[in-house]
Design a protein around this motif. Structure first.
Motif, PDB file in Angstrom:
ATOM      1  N   ARG A 164       0.873  -1.210   0.061  1.00 47.76           N
ATOM      2  CA  ARG A 164      -0.116   0.091  -0.157  1.00 47.76           C
ATOM      3  C   ARG A 164       1.056   1.416   0.031  1.00 47.76           C
ATOM      4  NH1 ARG A 164      -3.848  -0.239   4.952  1.00 47.76           N
ATOM      5  NH2 ARG A 164      -4.755   1.929   3.869  1.00 47.76           N
ATOM      6  N   ASN A 165       0.100   2.329  -0.747  1.00 44.51           N
ATOM      7  CA  ASN A 165       1.204   3.699  -0.754  1.00 44.51           C
ATOM      8  C   ASN A 165       0.546   4.461   0.491  1.00 44.51           C
ATOM      9  OD1 ASN A 165       2.196   6.033  -1.362  1.00 44.51           O
ATOM     10  ND2 ASN A 165       2.234   5.467  -3.460  1.00 44.51           N
ATOM     11  N   MET A 166       1.435   4.660   1.339  1.00 44.23           N
ATOM     12  CA  MET A 166       1.108   5.391   2.700  1.00 44.23           C
ATOM     13  C   MET A 166       1.868   6.871   2.494  1.00 44.23           C
ATOM     14  SD  MET A 166       0.582   2.372   5.250  1.00 44.23           S
ATOM     15  CE  MET A 166      -0.477   3.472   6.325  1.00 44.23           C
ATOM     16  N   ARG A 167       1.222   7.770   1.952  1.00 40.98           N
ATOM     17  CA  ARG A 167       1.859   9.260   1.977  1.00 40.98           C
ATOM     18  C   ARG A 167       3.245   9.061   1.246  1.00 40.98           C
ATOM     19  NH1 ARG A 167      -0.180  13.231   5.545  1.00 40.98           N
ATOM     20  NH2 ARG A 167      -2.421  12.770   6.005  1.00 40.98           N
ATOM     21  N   GLY A 168       3.146   8.318   0.108  1.00 38.18           N
ATOM     22  CA  GLY A 168       4.207   8.640  -0.655  1.00 38.18           C
ATOM     23  C   GLY A 168       5.389   7.403  -0.375  1.00 38.18           C
ATOM     24  N   ILE A 169       5.159   6.680   0.598  1.00 37.82           N
ATOM     25  CA  ILE A 169       6.148   5.453   0.766  1.00 37.82           C
ATOM     26  C   ILE A 169       5.162   4.079   0.616  1.00 37.82           C
ATOM     27  CG2 ILE A 169       7.497   4.420   2.627  1.00 37.82           C
ATOM     28  CD1 ILE A 169       8.053   7.147   3.623  1.00 37.82           C
ATOM     29  N   LYS A 170       5.554   3.215  -0.136  1.00 30.76           N
ATOM     30  CA  LYS A 170       5.072   1.968  -0.026  1.00 30.76           C
ATOM     31  C   LYS A 170       5.594   0.891   1.065  1.00 30.76           C
ATOM     32  CE  LYS A 170       4.622   0.322  -4.259  1.00 30.76           C
ATOM     33  NZ  LYS A 170       4.772  -0.318  -5.626  1.00 30.76           N
ATOM     34  N   SER A 171       4.520   0.602   1.597  1.00 28.44           N
ATOM     35  CA  SER A 171       4.382  -0.373   2.903  1.00 28.44           C
ATOM     36  C   SER A 171       4.112  -1.843   2.435  1.00 28.44           C
ATOM     37  CB  SER A 171       3.436   0.236   3.914  1.00 28.44           C
ATOM     38  OG  SER A 171       3.300  -0.629   5.038  1.00 28.44           O
ATOM     39  N   ASN A 172       5.085  -2.632   2.814  1.00 24.39           N
ATOM     40  CA  ASN A 172       4.907  -3.958   2.560  1.00 24.39           C
ATOM     41  C   ASN A 172       5.044  -4.955   3.770  1.00 24.39           C
ATOM     42  OD1 ASN A 172       6.045  -4.303  -0.655  1.00 24.39           O
ATOM     43  ND2 ASN A 172       7.168  -2.857   0.299  1.00 24.39           N
ATOM     44  N   GLY A 173       3.661  -4.763   4.000  1.00 23.85           N
ATOM     45  CA  GLY A 173       3.447  -5.674   5.478  1.00 23.85           C
ATOM     46  C   GLY A 173       2.746  -4.741   6.624  1.00 23.85           C
ATOM     47  N   MET A 174       2.386  -5.588   7.708  1.00 21.01           N
ATOM     48  CA  MET A 174       1.946  -4.879   9.032  1.00 21.01           C
ATOM     49  C   MET A 174       2.471  -5.549   9.950  1.00 21.01           C
ATOM     50  SD  MET A 174      -2.136  -4.754   9.689  1.00 21.01           S
ATOM     51  CE  MET A 174      -2.368  -6.557  10.341  1.00 21.01           C
ATOM     52  N   LEU A 175       2.791  -4.701  11.095  1.00 23.68           N
ATOM     53  CA  LEU A 175       3.403  -4.865  12.193  1.00 23.68           C
ATOM     54  C   LEU A 175       1.811  -5.333  13.175  1.00 23.68           C
ATOM     55  CD1 LEU A 175       6.166  -2.477  13.511  1.00 23.68           C
ATOM     56  CD2 LEU A 175       6.081  -4.525  12.031  1.00 23.68           C
ATOM     57  N   MET A 176       1.798  -6.526  13.837  1.00 23.53           N
ATOM     58  CA  MET A 176       0.684  -6.753  14.392  1.00 23.53           C
ATOM     59  C   MET A 176       0.822  -6.255  15.811  1.00 23.53           C
ATOM     60  SD  MET A 176      -0.241 -10.641  12.584  1.00 23.53           S
ATOM     61  CE  MET A 176      -1.753 -10.738  13.409  1.00 23.53           C
ATOM     62  N   ALA A 177      -0.431  -6.217  16.381  1.00 24.56           N
ATOM     63  CA  ALA A 177      -0.413  -5.177  17.508  1.00 24.56           C
ATOM     64  C   ALA A 177      -1.915  -5.856  18.408  1.00 24.56           C
ATOM     65  CB  ALA A 177      -0.453  -3.818  17.656  1.00 24.56           C
ATOM     66  N   ALA A 178      -1.982  -5.692  19.727  1.00 24.30           N
ATOM     67  CA  ALA A 178      -3.081  -5.968  20.528  1.00 24.30           C
ATOM     68  C   ALA A 178      -3.757  -4.506  21.003  1.00 24.30           C
ATOM     69  CB  ALA A 178      -2.913  -6.734  21.625  1.00 24.30           C
ATOM     70  N   SER A 179      -4.961  -4.382  21.063  1.00 26.81           N
ATOM     71  CA  SER A 179      -5.430  -2.892  21.469  1.00 26.81           C
ATOM     72  C   SER A 179      -6.781  -3.280  22.234  1.00 26.81           C
ATOM     73  CB  SER A 179      -5.848  -2.163  20.083  1.00 26.81           C
ATOM     74  OG  SER A 179      -6.826  -2.728  19.319  1.00 26.81           O
ATOM     75  N   ASP A 180      -7.157  -2.341  23.163  1.00 22.71           N
ATOM     76  CA  ASP A 180      -8.022  -2.288  23.906  1.00 22.71           C
ATOM     77  C   ASP A 180      -9.416  -1.942  23.118  1.00 22.71           C
ATOM     78  OD1 ASP A 180      -8.078   0.419  24.111  1.00 22.71           O
ATOM     79  OD2 ASP A 180      -7.394   0.560  26.184  1.00 22.71           O
ATOM     80  N   ALA A 181     -10.780  -2.146  23.760  1.00 21.06           N
ATOM     81  CA  ALA A 181     -11.942  -1.741  23.089  1.00 21.06           C
ATOM     82  C   ALA A 181     -12.078  -0.225  22.476  1.00 21.06           C
ATOM     83  CB  ALA A 181     -13.034  -2.001  23.849  1.00 21.06           C
ATOM     84  N   SER A 182     -11.499   0.545  23.262  1.00 22.06           N
ATOM     85  CA  SER A 182     -11.552   1.994  22.987  1.00 22.06           C
ATOM     86  C   SER A 182     -10.512   2.323  22.085  1.00 22.06           C
ATOM     87  CB  SER A 182     -11.575   2.764  24.197  1.00 22.06           C
ATOM     88  OG  SER A 182     -10.320   2.465  24.967  1.00 22.06           O
ATOM     89  N   HIS A 183      -9.458   1.493  21.920  1.00 27.13           N
ATOM     90  CA  HIS A 183      -8.187   1.594  21.055  1.00 27.13           C
ATOM     91  C   HIS A 183      -7.265   2.789  21.526  1.00 27.13           C
ATOM     92  CE1 HIS A 183      -6.183   0.598  17.304  1.00 27.13           C
ATOM     93  NE2 HIS A 183      -5.947   1.850  17.145  1.00 27.13           N
ATOM     94  N   GLU A 184      -7.491   3.124  22.863  1.00 27.24           N
ATOM     95  CA  GLU A 184      -6.628   3.940  23.592  1.00 27.24           C
ATOM     96  C   GLU A 184      -5.289   3.477  23.984  1.00 27.24           C
ATOM     97  OE1 GLU A 184      -8.821   5.582  26.966  1.00 27.24           O
ATOM     98  OE2 GLU A 184     -10.153   6.608  25.632  1.00 27.24           O
TER      99      GLU A 184
END
Length: 267
Positions: A164-184
């Protein structure tokens, strides 16, 4: 004179219709009083009886098993029933446990990290995932993870997403993370100590490592929405272990976890 009278009487008798025999009269009296059938009528009656005996009537219960005439068979072959035309019963949808094997989830190590020059919430990382060159990945973690904590950290990478092109930089993957319900609160998933960059992660028991399917291509992951089907089933346990349903995420050295979030969603 008497002889002449007898001859005249005999001639007159021949002109009268013949009388039925006593046997026939007796049958008519006992039955329907119909005159005896002629020889042609008798033949017709025998023909009708023969036809009826060789062509019995088909009851409604027998109709279902009566063979179709040839023309009907031809028409049925030309126009098969909908179930046959569509290959029979519909196939069951694959489960999340089956689909997750198509994801290429690997151990990674962040070699270098910096702020995205065009996006305030994005980091840009170079991540070693066991390939000749590090991958460039953009992550929206600026508000959750200090850059000092990200640098040189061991991470879990979803590696077969379409770039995916993200503001001019091509991203080749995703770092996986955990988040709470409010995403705070967001915490990166962490592989256990001793995990090697590039090792593919799996779900389940230790014995299931060798039963992993080959990962799908990035185009297949996008077209079939594999990640979207699997992601809602990912979470962390009360022990902060990442799981798919009841199947723990693991590497060859142990279980994948986050720092402190319990019952969190994983993405």
């Amino acid at each position: 004179m008497m002889a002449a009278a007898r001859m005249a009487l005999a001639s007159y008798a021949r002109l009268l219709p013949s009388s039925p025999s006593p046997l026939i009269l007796a049958r008519n009296r006992a039955g329907s009083f119909l005159p005896p059938p002629s020889s042609s009528a008798a033949r017709s009656t025998r023909s009708i009886a023969l036809f009826c005996s060789s062509s019995p009537l088909i009851s409604s219960s027998d109709a279902a098993t009566t063979p179709l005439p040839p023309q009907a068979v031809v028409e049925e072959a030309k126009n098969p029933a909908p179930a046959a035309a569509e290959g029979g019963a519909e196939k069951a949808e694959p489960t999340a446990e089956e689909l997750v094997g198509l994801l290429d989830i690997r151990v990674g190590r962040v070699v270098k990290a910096w702020r995205h020059p065009e996006a305030d919430t994005l980091y840009v990382e170079e991540v070693d995932v066991g390939e000749p060159e590090p991958r460039t990945i953009c992550s929206g973690l600026v508000n959750y993870v200090p850059i000092e904590q990200l640098q040189d950290s061991n991470v879990i990478v979803l590696a077969n997403l379409k770039p995916r092109n993200m503001r001019g930089i091509k991203s080749n993957g995703m770092l996986m993370a955990a988040s709470d319900a409010s995403h705070e609160n967001v915490e990166l998933l962490t592989p256990p100590e001793g995990s090697i960059p590039g090792e593919r992660v799996w779900f389940g028991s230790e014995d299931e490592k060798d039963r992993q399917s080959d990962p799908a291509s990035p185009n297949q992951v996008q077209k079939k929405k594999i990640w979207e089907s699997v992601q809602p089933h990912l979470r962390t346990t009360d022990n902060c272990i990442a799981v798919l349903g009841e199947h723990p995420m693991r590497t060859s050295t142990g279980l994948v976890f986050c720092k402190s979030l319990q019952g969190a969603r994983v993405s």
